[in-house]
Enzyme design. Sequence first.
Site, short mmCIF file in Angstrom:
data_model
loop_
_atom_site.label_atom_id
_atom_site.label_comp_id
_atom_site.label_asym_id
_atom_site.label_seq_id
_atom_site.Cartn_x
_atom_site.Cartn_y
_atom_site.Cartn_z
N HIS A 25 0.83 -1.21 0.00
CA HIS A 25 0.00 0.00 0.00
C HIS A 25 0.87 1.26 0.00
CE1 HIS A 25 -3.24 -2.54 2.11
NE2 HIS A 25 -3.74 -2.22 0.94
N LYS A 49 -17.07 -5.82 6.67
CA LYS A 49 -15.84 -6.56 6.98
C LYS A 49 -15.55 -6.47 8.47
CE LYS A 49 -13.18 -6.43 2.73
NZ LYS A 49 -11.90 -6.06 2.13
N ARG A 103 -2.16 -6.51 -8.29
CA ARG A 103 -1.15 -7.56 -8.12
C ARG A 103 -1.48 -8.71 -9.04
NH1 ARG A 103 -2.92 -8.40 -2.14
NH2 ARG A 103 -4.75 -8.44 -3.45
N SER A 141 -3.33 -7.72 2.88
CA SER A 141 -3.63 -7.48 4.30
C SER A 141 -4.25 -8.72 4.94
CB SER A 141 -4.61 -6.31 4.45
OG SER A 141 -4.05 -5.14 3.94
O1 PNS Z 1 -8.81 -2.68 0.18
P1 PNS Z 1 -10.06 -3.22 -0.39
O2 PNS Z 1 -10.84 -3.97 0.69
O3 PNS Z 1 -9.86 -4.05 -1.62
O4 PNS Z 1 -10.98 -1.96 -0.82
C1 PNS Z 1 -12.28 -2.14 -1.33
C2 PNS Z 1 -13.00 -0.78 -1.43
C3 PNS Z 1 -13.03 -0.08 -0.07
C4 PNS Z 1 -12.30 0.11 -2.43
C5 PNS Z 1 -14.44 -1.09 -1.94
O5 PNS Z 1 -15.04 -2.04 -1.10
C6 PNS Z 1 -15.31 0.17 -1.98
O6 PNS Z 1 -15.20 0.97 -2.88
N1 PNS Z 1 -16.19 0.33 -0.96
C7 PNS Z 1 -17.11 1.46 -0.87
C8 PNS Z 1 -18.54 1.04 -1.21
C9 PNS Z 1 -18.78 1.06 -2.71
O7 PNS Z 1 -18.65 2.05 -3.38
N2 PNS Z 1 -19.17 -0.12 -3.25
C10 PNS Z 1 -19.42 -0.31 -4.65
C11 PNS Z 1 -18.17 -0.83 -5.37
S1 PNS Z 1 -18.54 -1.25 -7.06
#
Ligand code: PNS
Length: 177
Positions: A25, A49, A103, A141
């Site tokens: 990150h 989560k 990745r 993570s």
């Molecule tokens: O580090 P991560 O867990 O891969 O991040 C995922 C994240 C936070 C980017 C994704 O879950 C997100 O955008 N959450 C906000 C809610 C949202 O907009 N959901 C629709 C995604 S198409």
Amino acid sequence: MANQAADRPRVGVYPGSFDPPTNGHLDIIRRATRVVNKLIVGVAVNPSKDALFTIGERVKIVEQEIAAIDHGLSGRVEVRAFEGLLMHYVRDVGATIIIRGLRAVTDFDYEFQMTGMNARLDPEIETVFLMASESHQFISSRMVKEIGVLGGNITSFVSAAVAKSLTARIAERQSSK
Ligand code: PNS
């Protein structure tokens, strides 16, 4: 004719759970500042989560990690918690770019789908992918937490400060069981 879009500072959002932030990150944060003038690291509240660290802790840890890698970055990078739809948040903060790290092939399906859905929601926001550096290809993570819980050595995946916080939190959780 002057290109107004080109004159405006380019603001990007790097969203994620950051539970905890890894060396991967931090590498993406550092490199994203070459792509945008201002970067907002959006730490997702993500109620679905079961996070090891609270939202407040994750924001603080990411801030400390950024200050530790480069004091100069702190002026151009802000860390904020966000809740709700990412695309609403990106608009609200005046950003035009979403940064995601990629990745190997395992991330592709998920990222492809998320980018496609987000693009439908707001086609004016671009998602830009930065390939994880070679040394960070395999870090996640989720696996860092799993290795930590099982007593493995996590020091090549996260900073010493994060390793310490993670080990302490895992011990706390295990003693309260
Ligand atoms: O580090 P991560 O867990 O891969 O991040 C995922 C994240 C936070 C980017 C994704 O879950 C997100 O955008 N959450 C906000 C809610 C949202 O907009 N959901 C629709 C995604 S198409």
